[in-house]
Design a protein around this motif. Structure first.
Motif, PDB file in Angstrom:
ATOM      1  N   LYS A   1      -4.815   4.734  -5.859  1.00 39.26           N
ATOM      2  CA  LYS A   1      -4.955   3.936  -4.632  1.00 39.26           C
ATOM      3  C   LYS A   1      -4.441   4.751  -3.444  1.00 39.26           C
ATOM      4  CE  LYS A   1      -5.649  -0.171  -2.551  1.00 39.26           C
ATOM      5  NZ  LYS A   1      -4.630  -0.762  -1.790  1.00 39.26           N
TER       6      LYS A   1
ATOM      7  N   ASN B   1       0.859  -1.185   0.000  1.00 38.85           N
ATOM      8  CA  ASN B   1       0.000   0.000   0.000  1.00 38.85           C
ATOM      9  C   ASN B   1       0.887   1.223   0.000  1.00 38.85           C
ATOM     10  OD1 ASN B   1      -2.702  -0.638   0.062  1.00 38.85           O
ATOM     11  ND2 ASN B   1      -2.782  -0.844   2.298  1.00 38.85           N
TER      12      ASN B   1
ATOM     13  N   ASN C   1     -15.667  -3.324   5.800  1.00 40.40           N
ATOM     14  CA  ASN C   1     -14.231  -3.531   6.111  1.00 40.40           C
ATOM     15  C   ASN C   1     -13.755  -2.613   7.210  1.00 40.40           C
ATOM     16  OD1 ASN C   1     -14.354  -4.934   3.734  1.00 40.40           O
ATOM     17  ND2 ASN C   1     -12.489  -4.035   2.865  1.00 40.40           N
TER      18      ASN C   1
ATOM     19  N   THR D   1     -16.703  -1.200   0.254  1.00 40.87           N
ATOM     20  CA  THR D   1     -15.949  -1.854   1.337  1.00 40.87           C
ATOM     21  C   THR D   1     -16.527  -1.458   2.692  1.00 40.87           C
ATOM     22  OG1 THR D   1     -14.339  -0.020   1.465  1.00 40.87           O
ATOM     23  CG2 THR D   1     -13.787  -1.829  -0.026  1.00 40.87           C
TER      24      THR D   1
ATOM     25  N   ASN E   1      -6.563   5.801  -0.205  1.00 45.01           N
ATOM     26  CA  ASN E   1      -6.064   5.430   1.122  1.00 45.01           C
ATOM     27  C   ASN E   1      -5.866   6.672   2.009  1.00 45.01           C
ATOM     28  OD1 ASN E   1      -4.125   2.613  -0.093  1.00 45.01           O
ATOM     29  ND2 ASN E   1      -6.132   2.630   0.836  1.00 45.01           N
TER      30      ASN E   1
ATOM     31  N   VAL F   1     -15.626   3.558  -3.309  1.00 49.81           N
ATOM     32  CA  VAL F   1     -14.816   2.542  -2.613  1.00 49.81           C
ATOM     33  C   VAL F   1     -15.369   2.334  -1.194  1.00 49.81           C
ATOM     34  CG1 VAL F   1     -12.527   2.043  -1.642  1.00 49.81           C
ATOM     35  CG2 VAL F   1     -12.705   2.984  -3.950  1.00 49.81           C
TER      36      VAL F   1
ATOM     37  N   SER G   1     -10.407  -0.658   7.677  1.00 51.59           N
ATOM     38  CA  SER G   1      -9.287  -0.337   6.782  1.00 51.59           C
ATOM     39  C   SER G   1      -8.016  -1.003   7.296  1.00 51.59           C
ATOM     40  CB  SER G   1      -9.088   1.181   6.700  1.00 51.59           C
ATOM     41  OG  SER G   1      -8.411   1.635   7.847  1.00 51.59           O
ATOM     42  N   SER G   2      -7.053  -1.171   6.403  1.00 51.30           N
ATOM     43  CA  SER G   2      -5.801  -1.834   6.812  1.00 51.30           C
ATOM     44  C   SER G   2      -5.109  -1.023   7.915  1.00 51.30           C
ATOM     45  CB  SER G   2      -4.881  -1.996   5.604  1.00 51.30           C
ATOM     46  OG  SER G   2      -4.669  -0.759   4.969  1.00 51.30           O
TER      47      SER G   2
ATOM     48  N   VAL H   1      -9.362   7.702   3.237  1.00 53.76           N
ATOM     49  CA  VAL H   1     -10.151   6.761   4.044  1.00 53.76           C
ATOM     50  C   VAL H   1      -9.394   6.291   5.299  1.00 53.76           C
ATOM     51  CG1 VAL H   1     -11.295   4.499   4.056  1.00 53.76           C
ATOM     52  CG2 VAL H   1     -11.372   5.926   1.990  1.00 53.76           C
ATOM     53  N   ASN H   2      -8.184   5.777   5.104  1.00 55.49           N
ATOM     54  CA  ASN H   2      -7.545   5.015   6.177  1.00 55.49           C
ATOM     55  C   ASN H   2      -7.335   5.790   7.480  1.00 55.49           C
ATOM     56  OD1 ASN H   2      -7.503   3.342   3.968  1.00 55.49           O
ATOM     57  ND2 ASN H   2      -5.503   2.485   4.377  1.00 55.49           N
TER      58      ASN H   2
END
Ligand code: KPL
Length: 314
Positions: free
Chosen positions: A197, A114, A265, A262, A201, A258, A267-268, A204-205
């Motif tokens: 991406k 990522n 989910n 998701t 990220n 997105v 997030s990572s 969101v993340n």
């Protein structure tokens, strides 16, 4: 389960046995490749006689098991021809350093991290490697060592930041996975894909870490909706300053899409935070802020989120 293909195919090594590493290992084994997972100390516990049994659960209650070779990376002392690197961004340089004596300028390496900035680090410290980049929207998370949940089917694009075409090993890799039904291809536009991406990220993340919420919950209130809008505005300004305006057209709409896709989910970055492990913030918002600074662009909303996540990491 063992693959029934008898044709010899390139042997792949996968550095990093997290969710994406195990998922691609399972794809490769299913498509008849032999695979060696290179693991860190912490993962040795799941190894039995230099083998790992990867369990992949899907959301449709199906579960599959795939066996492959696995060993600690420090035990490798031969040339590696094909390597997929699925470590977290901040671990990648050290992980590659640990096996650099096994890599030659002909070794095919796919980086699957990522964020951005890892490539520059590697070029500086281990120059001359034959590197390709991968970006995936496959959704997977790790339940326990070598046990993953394939939560959402996505798309994977591979490409080269220096404009190299796919070599033989990579073409075989892509074709074998396509035959399985995996949505994967070689793209001449990998930089744009990585930027998009990165932008999603960034939007969101860190926000999910601030609110400790699942992706979809970001759309539940007016304030987070407005923050997403401001973040997208700042990210687009940075892209414009670097002449990538057309790469992030309709960023806010893409981000909302997105998030909806998701919604369930974590997030990572939130998962890393909840596991108490370092996040990829330096390679996501940190990378954006570096680019912003070089062009004298202020990104107060991104900066606030960056500071917050860094502060939580201590
Ligand atoms: O890539 C992601 C991540 O969590 O890192 C998103 C797109 C935000 C999905 O969770």
């Amino acid at each position: 389960m063992e693959s029934n293909s008898t044709k010899p195919k390139p042997h792949w090594h996968i550095l990093g046995a997290g969710a994406i590493g195990c998922l691609f290992a399972s794809f490769l084994i299913r498509s008849g490749h032999s695979v060696t997972l290179l693991v860190r100390d912490g993962n040795k516990a799941g190894l039995f006689d230099k083998q790992a049994c990867i369990r992949v659960d899907s959301t449709t209650d199906q579960s599959e098991e795939w066996t492959c070779q696995a060993k600690p990376s420090e035990e490798v002392n031969y040339t590696i021809d094909s390597l997929m690197v699925c470590t977290k961004a901040h671990q990648t340089l050290a992980a590659l350093e640990s096996i650099k004596h096994c890599l030659t300028p002909d070794s095919t390496i796919i980086l699957m991290q990522n964020g951005m900035g890892v490539y520059e680090q590697i070029q500086q410290h281990i120059p001359g490697l034959n590197i390709f980049h991968g970006s995936t929207t496959e959704g997977a998370w790790q339940q326990s060592p070598f046990h993953i949940v394939h939560a959402g089917v996505g798309t994977t694009q591979i490409g080269s930041l220096s404009g190299k075409p796919a070599n033989n090993i990579l073409s075989k890799f892509i074709t074998s996975l396509q035959i399985l039904g995996v949505d994967i291809g070689f793209s001449q536009e990998i930089e744009k894909i990585l930027w998009r991406k990165l932008a999603v990220n960034c939007a969101v993340n860190p926000l999910t870490v601030l609110y400790q919420c699942r992706n979809g919950e970001l759309l539940d209130n007016q304030q987070t909706r407005q923050t997403i809008s401001l973040l997208c505005h700042e990210i687009t300004a940075v892209a414009n300053a670097w002449d990538h305006a057309d790469w992030l057209e309709q960023l806010e709409e893409d981000v909302l899409t997105v998030i909806r896709k998701t919604a369930q989910n974590r997030s990572s970055m939130l998962q890393d935070h909840l596991r108490n492990t370092p996040t990829e913030i330096n390679f996501i918002t940190g990378y954006l802020l570096d680019l912003a600074e070089k062009q004298n662009i202020c990104c107060p909303e991104n900066q606030k989120l960056y500071n917050h996540v860094k502060q939580l990491q201590g």
